[in-house]
Design a protein around this motif. Sequence first.
Motif, PDB file in Angstrom:
ATOM      1  N   SER A  33      48.903-115.252  41.416  1.00 45.86           N
ATOM      2  CA  SER A  33      47.502-114.803  41.541  1.00 45.86           C
ATOM      3  C   SER A  33      46.544-115.877  41.041  1.00 45.86           C
ATOM      4  CB  SER A  33      47.297-113.498  40.755  1.00 45.86           C
ATOM      5  OG  SER A  33      48.079-112.459  41.314  1.00 45.86           O
ATOM      6  N   ARG A  34      46.904-116.538  39.944  1.00 47.69           N
ATOM      7  CA  ARG A  34      46.048-117.625  39.443  1.00 47.69           C
ATOM      8  C   ARG A  34      46.008-118.787  40.434  1.00 47.69           C
ATOM      9  NH1 ARG A  34      48.712-115.787  34.926  1.00 47.69           N
ATOM     10  NH2 ARG A  34      50.262-117.469  34.936  1.00 47.69           N
ATOM     11  N   LEU A  35      47.145-119.098  41.046  1.00 42.38           N
ATOM     12  CA  LEU A  35      47.190-120.160  42.052  1.00 42.38           C
ATOM     13  C   LEU A  35      46.265-119.820  43.221  1.00 42.38           C
ATOM     14  CD1 LEU A  35      48.394-122.726  43.364  1.00 42.38           C
ATOM     15  CD2 LEU A  35      50.221-121.258  44.253  1.00 42.38           C
ATOM     16  N   ILE A  36      46.326-118.593  43.689  1.00 40.80           N
ATOM     17  CA  ILE A  36      45.461-118.169  44.800  1.00 40.80           C
ATOM     18  C   ILE A  36      43.996-118.268  44.391  1.00 40.80           C
ATOM     19  CG2 ILE A  36      44.749-116.194  46.223  1.00 40.80           C
ATOM     20  CD1 ILE A  36      47.428-117.460  47.066  1.00 40.80           C
ATOM     21  N   ARG A  37      43.657-117.805  43.200  1.00 37.38           N
ATOM     22  CA  ARG A  37      42.250-117.829  42.765  1.00 37.38           C
ATOM     23  C   ARG A  37      41.744-119.245  42.509  1.00 37.38           C
ATOM     24  NH1 ARG A  37      43.560-112.499  39.906  1.00 37.38           N
ATOM     25  NH2 ARG A  37      42.389-110.992  41.174  1.00 37.38           N
ATOM     26  N   ARG A  38      42.617-120.148  42.092  1.00 42.55           N
ATOM     27  CA  ARG A  38      42.197-121.551  41.933  1.00 42.55           C
ATOM     28  C   ARG A  38      41.985-122.194  43.303  1.00 42.55           C
ATOM     29  NH1 ARG A  38      46.096-121.565  37.884  1.00 42.55           N
ATOM     30  NH2 ARG A  38      47.638-122.495  39.287  1.00 42.55           N
ATOM     31  N   THR A  39      42.846-121.854  44.241  1.00 45.16           N
ATOM     32  CA  THR A  39      42.771-122.443  45.573  1.00 45.16           C
ATOM     33  C   THR A  39      41.656-121.817  46.399  1.00 45.16           C
ATOM     34  OG1 THR A  39      45.169-122.798  45.464  1.00 45.16           O
ATOM     35  CG2 THR A  39      44.129-123.026  47.626  1.00 45.16           C
ATOM     36  N   TYR A  40      41.464-120.520  46.264  1.00 44.32           N
ATOM     37  CA  TYR A  40      40.445-119.771  47.012  1.00 44.32           C
ATOM     38  C   TYR A  40      39.602-118.968  46.020  1.00 44.32           C
ATOM     39  CZ  TYR A  40      43.639-121.030  50.719  1.00 44.32           C
ATOM     40  OH  TYR A  40      44.440-121.734  51.569  1.00 44.32           O
ATOM     41  N   PRO A  41      38.621-119.612  45.347  1.00 40.26           N
ATOM     42  CA  PRO A  41      37.858-118.954  44.288  1.00 40.26           C
ATOM     43  C   PRO A  41      37.098-117.702  44.733  1.00 40.26           C
ATOM     44  CG  PRO A  41      37.409-121.317  44.324  1.00 40.26           C
ATOM     45  CD  PRO A  41      38.236-121.005  45.518  1.00 40.26           C
ATOM     46  N   ASP A  42      36.833-117.564  46.024  1.00 38.13           N
ATOM     47  CA  ASP A  42      36.076-116.411  46.510  1.00 38.13           C
ATOM     48  C   ASP A  42      36.968-115.277  47.011  1.00 38.13           C
ATOM     49  OD1 ASP A  42      37.045-117.729  48.747  1.00 38.13           O
ATOM     50  OD2 ASP A  42      35.220-117.444  49.926  1.00 38.13           O
ATOM     51  N   VAL A  43      38.274-115.333  46.724  1.00 37.24           N
ATOM     52  CA  VAL A  43      39.204-114.358  47.285  1.00 37.24           C
ATOM     53  C   VAL A  43      38.839-112.922  46.902  1.00 37.24           C
ATOM     54  CG1 VAL A  43      40.947-114.508  45.447  1.00 37.24           C
ATOM     55  CG2 VAL A  43      41.622-113.840  47.755  1.00 37.24           C
ATOM     56  N   ASP A  44      38.445-112.671  45.664  1.00 34.23           N
ATOM     57  CA  ASP A  44      38.114-111.306  45.248  1.00 34.23           C
ATOM     58  C   ASP A  44      36.875-110.782  45.980  1.00 34.23           C
ATOM     59  OD1 ASP A  44      40.164-110.692  43.148  1.00 34.23           O
ATOM     60  OD2 ASP A  44      39.306-112.501  42.267  1.00 34.23           O
ATOM     61  N   GLU A  45      35.884-111.651  46.145  1.00 35.72           N
ATOM     62  CA  GLU A  45      34.678-111.245  46.876  1.00 35.72           C
ATOM     63  C   GLU A  45      35.000-110.972  48.342  1.00 35.72           C
ATOM     64  OE1 GLU A  45      34.705-114.122  44.955  1.00 35.72           O
ATOM     65  OE2 GLU A  45      33.678-113.206  43.245  1.00 35.72           O
ATOM     66  N   ARG A  46      35.864-111.797  48.924  1.00 31.81           N
ATOM     67  CA  ARG A  46      36.238-111.603  50.326  1.00 31.81           C
ATOM     68  C   ARG A  46      36.997-110.298  50.522  1.00 31.81           C
ATOM     69  NH1 ARG A  46      38.964-116.376  53.219  1.00 31.81           N
ATOM     70  NH2 ARG A  46      38.645-114.911  54.912  1.00 31.81           N
ATOM     71  N   ILE A  47      37.874-109.962  49.586  1.00 30.01           N
ATOM     72  CA  ILE A  47      38.611-108.700  49.685  1.00 30.01           C
ATOM     73  C   ILE A  47      37.637-107.527  49.617  1.00 30.01           C
ATOM     74  CG2 ILE A  47      40.235-107.174  48.479  1.00 30.01           C
ATOM     75  CD1 ILE A  47      41.766-109.734  47.651  1.00 30.01           C
ATOM     76  N   ALA A  48      36.650-107.620  48.741  1.00 28.54           N
ATOM     77  CA  ALA A  48      35.677-106.534  48.568  1.00 28.54           C
ATOM     78  C   ALA A  48      34.705-106.422  49.744  1.00 28.54           C
ATOM     79  CB  ALA A  48      34.903-106.732  47.268  1.00 28.54           C
ATOM     80  N   ASP A  49      34.497-107.498  50.482  1.00 25.98           N
ATOM     81  CA  ASP A  49      33.556-107.523  51.602  1.00 25.98           C
ATOM     82  C   ASP A  49      34.164-106.812  52.812  1.00 25.98           C
ATOM     83  OD1 ASP A  49      31.813-108.081  53.678  1.00 25.98           O
ATOM     84  OD2 ASP A  49      31.816-110.249  53.378  1.00 25.98           O
TER      85      ASP A  49
END
Length: 141
Positions: A33-49
């Motif tokens: 999860s940390r690797l994904i968030r470092r690579t794609y910092p906007d992942v949480d916002e994109r999931i919520a959108d």
Amino acid sequence: MTDLATVDQIAAAWRPLSEVEKARADYYLGRASRLIRRTYPDVDERIADQGDRLTADDVADVVIALVMSIVPKPVEGARSWQQSAGPFSESVTLPAASADLPMTLEQWMRNVFAVAGSASPGPVGVFPPAPAFDRLFGWEG
């Protein structure tokens, strides 16, 4: 922040886990999860959108694949395994330790994150040009 996948999802993808394996899976889920968030910092916002086609399940698939890529193989920690029938040959490649196994984002995983809310499903960089290719396969949109 919470992990982008759960231990239960790992168990569903693989097999029931012992308590020791659950603790290790929990650590590796955090690492992925940390690797994904470092690579794609906007992942949480994109999931919520709601307008973005990237879903929590899409991201969980990638996280689970990353974790499963470092799960012990038939020979503990084997990176590759090869057998021959005659005259009986076996070969195993081992890393120094399972912690040395890299979590690598493969191209299909990167493609999951490349899908935006308004992206078309057609391929990129193909010949003939994409419009002709899209019509050929009925992807007009």
